[in-house]
Scaffold this motif. Structure first.
Motif, PDB file in Angstrom:
ATOM      1  N   THR A  22      69.417  29.696   5.625  1.00 30.99           N
ATOM      2  CA  THR A  22      68.505  30.805   5.898  1.00 30.99           C
ATOM      3  C   THR A  22      69.233  32.132   5.787  1.00 30.99           C
ATOM      4  N   VAL A  23      70.421  32.213   6.374  1.00 29.97           N
ATOM      5  CA  VAL A  23      71.208  33.446   6.299  1.00 29.97           C
ATOM      6  C   VAL A  23      71.583  33.760   4.867  1.00 29.97           C
ATOM      7  N   ARG A  24      72.001  32.730   4.146  1.00 26.16           N
ATOM      8  CA  ARG A  24      72.413  32.952   2.754  1.00 26.16           C
ATOM      9  C   ARG A  24      71.244  33.462   1.909  1.00 26.16           C
ATOM     10  N   ALA A  25      70.064  32.885   2.116  1.00 22.68           N
ATOM     11  CA  ALA A  25      68.905  33.263   1.306  1.00 22.68           C
ATOM     12  C   ALA A  25      68.336  34.617   1.703  1.00 22.68           C
ATOM     13  N   SER A  26      68.424  34.960   2.985  1.00 19.96           N
ATOM     14  CA  SER A  26      67.739  36.153   3.474  1.00 19.96           C
ATOM     15  C   SER A  26      68.620  37.386   3.573  1.00 19.96           C
ATOM     16  N   VAL A  27      69.928  37.202   3.749  1.00 19.72           N
ATOM     17  CA  VAL A  27      70.770  38.338   4.132  1.00 19.72           C
ATOM     18  C   VAL A  27      71.879  38.648   3.140  1.00 19.72           C
ATOM     19  N   ILE A  28      72.582  37.634   2.668  1.00 22.88           N
ATOM     20  CA  ILE A  28      73.804  37.871   1.898  1.00 22.88           C
ATOM     21  C   ILE A  28      73.590  38.866   0.763  1.00 22.88           C
ATOM     22  N   GLY A  29      72.484  38.730   0.053  1.00 20.19           N
ATOM     23  CA  GLY A  29      72.237  39.621  -1.078  1.00 20.19           C
ATOM     24  C   GLY A  29      72.009  41.067  -0.683  1.00 20.19           C
ATOM     25  N   HIS A  30      71.738  41.320   0.597  1.00 21.80           N
ATOM     26  CA  HIS A  30      71.486  42.693   1.055  1.00 21.80           C
ATOM     27  C   HIS A  30      72.744  43.373   1.591  1.00 21.80           C
ATOM     28  N   LEU A  31      73.854  42.647   1.695  1.00 22.15           N
ATOM     29  CA  LEU A  31      75.086  43.230   2.221  1.00 22.15           C
ATOM     30  C   LEU A  31      75.893  43.823   1.071  1.00 22.15           C
ATOM     31  N   LYS A  32      76.021  45.127   1.067  1.00 15.30           N
ATOM     32  CA  LYS A  32      76.754  45.835   0.019  1.00 15.30           C
ATOM     33  C   LYS A  32      78.022  46.455   0.606  1.00 15.30           C
ATOM     34  N   GLY A  33      79.115  46.396  -0.162  1.00 12.26           N
ATOM     35  CA  GLY A  33      80.353  47.020   0.273  1.00 12.26           C
ATOM     36  C   GLY A  33      81.276  46.028   0.962  1.00 12.26           C
ATOM     37  N   ASN A  34      82.366  46.576   1.543  1.00  9.22           N
ATOM     38  CA  ASN A  34      83.353  45.734   2.205  1.00  9.22           C
ATOM     39  C   ASN A  34      83.409  46.083   3.699  1.00  9.22           C
ATOM     40  N   PHE A  35      84.486  45.689   4.348  1.00  7.99           N
ATOM     41  CA  PHE A  35      84.622  45.909   5.791  1.00  7.99           C
ATOM     42  C   PHE A  35      84.414  47.366   6.161  1.00  7.99           C
ATOM     43  N   PHE A  36      84.924  48.283   5.339  1.00  7.72           N
ATOM     44  CA  PHE A  36      84.855  49.711   5.659  1.00  7.72           C
ATOM     45  C   PHE A  36      83.528  50.343   5.241  1.00  7.72           C
ATOM     46  N   THR A  37      82.956  49.869   4.161  1.00 10.19           N
ATOM     47  CA  THR A  37      81.824  50.593   3.568  1.00 10.19           C
ATOM     48  C   THR A  37      80.460  49.962   3.818  1.00 10.19           C
ATOM     49  N   VAL A  38      80.410  48.743   4.366  1.00  8.40           N
ATOM     50  CA  VAL A  38      79.124  48.099   4.583  1.00  8.40           C
ATOM     51  C   VAL A  38      78.276  48.925   5.550  1.00  8.40           C
ATOM     52  N   ASP A  39      77.004  49.046   5.250  1.00  6.64           N
ATOM     53  CA  ASP A  39      76.058  49.794   6.092  1.00  6.64           C
ATOM     54  C   ASP A  39      75.564  48.864   7.200  1.00  6.64           C
ATOM     55  N   LEU A  40      76.031  49.107   8.424  1.00 14.12           N
ATOM     56  CA  LEU A  40      75.678  48.219   9.532  1.00 14.12           C
ATOM     57  C   LEU A  40      74.194  48.273   9.858  1.00 14.12           C
ATOM     58  N   ASP A  41      73.570  49.436   9.707  1.00 11.74           N
ATOM     59  CA  ASP A  41      72.137  49.537  10.004  1.00 11.74           C
ATOM     60  C   ASP A  41      71.325  48.746   8.989  1.00 11.74           C
ATOM     61  N   ALA A  42      71.722  48.835   7.715  1.00 11.54           N
ATOM     62  CA  ALA A  42      71.027  48.050   6.685  1.00 11.54           C
ATOM     63  C   ALA A  42      71.235  46.557   6.919  1.00 11.54           C
ATOM     64  N   ALA A  43      72.442  46.187   7.347  1.00  9.56           N
ATOM     65  CA  ALA A  43      72.710  44.782   7.651  1.00  9.56           C
ATOM     66  C   ALA A  43      71.846  44.312   8.813  1.00  9.56           C
ATOM     67  N   ARG A  44      71.714  45.130   9.844  1.00  6.80           N
ATOM     68  CA  ARG A  44      70.872  44.771  10.989  1.00  6.80           C
ATOM     69  C   ARG A  44      69.425  44.556  10.554  1.00  6.80           C
ATOM     70  N   GLN A  45      68.922  45.464   9.736  1.00  9.49           N
ATOM     71  CA  GLN A  45      67.552  45.334   9.261  1.00  9.49           C
ATOM     72  C   GLN A  45      67.364  44.056   8.443  1.00  9.49           C
ATOM     73  N   ALA A  46      68.364  43.694   7.657  1.00 13.63           N
ATOM     74  CA  ALA A  46      68.275  42.473   6.861  1.00 13.63           C
ATOM     75  C   ALA A  46      68.183  41.241   7.760  1.00 13.63           C
ATOM     76  N   PHE A  47      68.981  41.211   8.810  1.00 10.71           N
ATOM     77  CA  PHE A  47      68.919  40.078   9.734  1.00 10.71           C
ATOM     78  C   PHE A  47      67.577  40.042  10.464  1.00 10.71           C
ATOM     79  N   GLU A  48      67.033  41.200  10.790  1.00 10.59           N
ATOM     80  CA  GLU A  48      65.765  41.240  11.515  1.00 10.59           C
ATOM     81  C   GLU A  48      64.574  40.899  10.640  1.00 10.59           C
TER      82      GLU A  48
END
Length: 253
Positions: free
Chosen positions: A55-81
């Motif tokens: 479920t995580v792989r299908a719903s979220v992984i494709g929405h995570l852009k960047g690396n440890f420093f550049t990933v947008d945490l708010d966008a990641a949160r929205q993807a999980f929600e």
């Protein structure tokens, strides 16, 4: 200016500072782009009864852009929600290449309409009903009435407890009339609320007469219509009558 030693020193210091800042920025960009900081793990905690790796792989992984420093945490949160069952998510970085996610799942109270679920707080959400562990009560009502219907469910449950049955279906019609189906098979027609105490008073009228009703007509009460001013009508084994708390077994003429 060229003869002013103080101004020359200030200009030189400013140039040195700019050069140092550019060097640090370049170094930071270079460091941030190293493969060792590419996101390689997602640590999931919290409520995970209905969350799994596919479920995580299908719903979220494709929405995570960047690396440890550049990933947008708010966008990641929205993807999980956006995942089914997830009510709320919080996301943080974990050095040097991971994200830690804490999830809060919806707690389903019942089904809503044909394809949704509703929580005990009256929040609607969409999820695979095939994943439910138990059969849940069924609710329905006009748009925007989920919280009201859920609140009434708990009240009906309390008011009808003397009958020894619990609500399995609670429906609010487009005309805002209430219908309740109980676990013993009885369908109760409440009608519309005239005031704040209408539904409770009608419930008490029925429960007060229930013992006399079942003593005469048996436990197989299929239908009860509580919309009468001072009584109610029932259908049991093909027979109908009107009764009230004092004369529940009087046949309807």
């Amino acid at each position: 200016m060229w003869n002013n030693v103080r101004q020359l020193n200030l200009a030189a210091n400013a140039l040195y500072a700019l050069a140092l800042a550019a060097l640090v920025a370049s170094g930071g960009i270079w460091l941030a782009q190293r493969p060792s900081f590419a996101l390689s793990a997602i640590l999931i905690g919290g409520d995970t009864d209905h969350i799994n790796t596919p479920t995580v792989r299908a719903s979220v992984i494709g929405h995570l852009k960047g690396n440890f420093f550049t990933v947008d945490l708010d966008a990641a949160r929205q993807a999980f929600e956006q995942m089914p069952w997830v009510r709320r998510a919080s996301v943080r970085r974990v050095w040097p290449n991971a994200l830690a996610v804490t999830l809060e799942e919806y707690k389903p109270l019942g089904t809503w309409g044909s394809d949704q679920l509703v929580s005990a707080d009256g929040e609607l959400f969409t999820a695979n009903q095939g994943e439910l562990d138990n059969e849940l009560p069924a609710f329905d009502g006009p748009p925007g009435t989920a919280k009201e219907v859920v609140a009434r469910y708990f009240e009906f449950k309390q008011w009808l407890a003397p009958i020894g049955a619990t609500p399995e279906e609670v429906t609010l019609s487009p005309r805002y009339a209430w219908t309740v189906k109980l676990s013993n098979g009885t369908e109760i027609e409440y009608g519309r609320e005239r005031n704040a105490s209408t539904l409770e008073e009608r419930s008490r009228r029925l429960t007060a007469a229930w013992k006399a009703v079942t003593a005469r007509w048996g436990n197989d009460i299929e239908y009860a219509d509580l919309r009468y001013p001072n009584g109610f009508a029932i259908r049991a084994a093909g027979m109908r009558f009107i009764g009230d708390a004092s004369s529940a077994a009087q046949p309807k003429k």
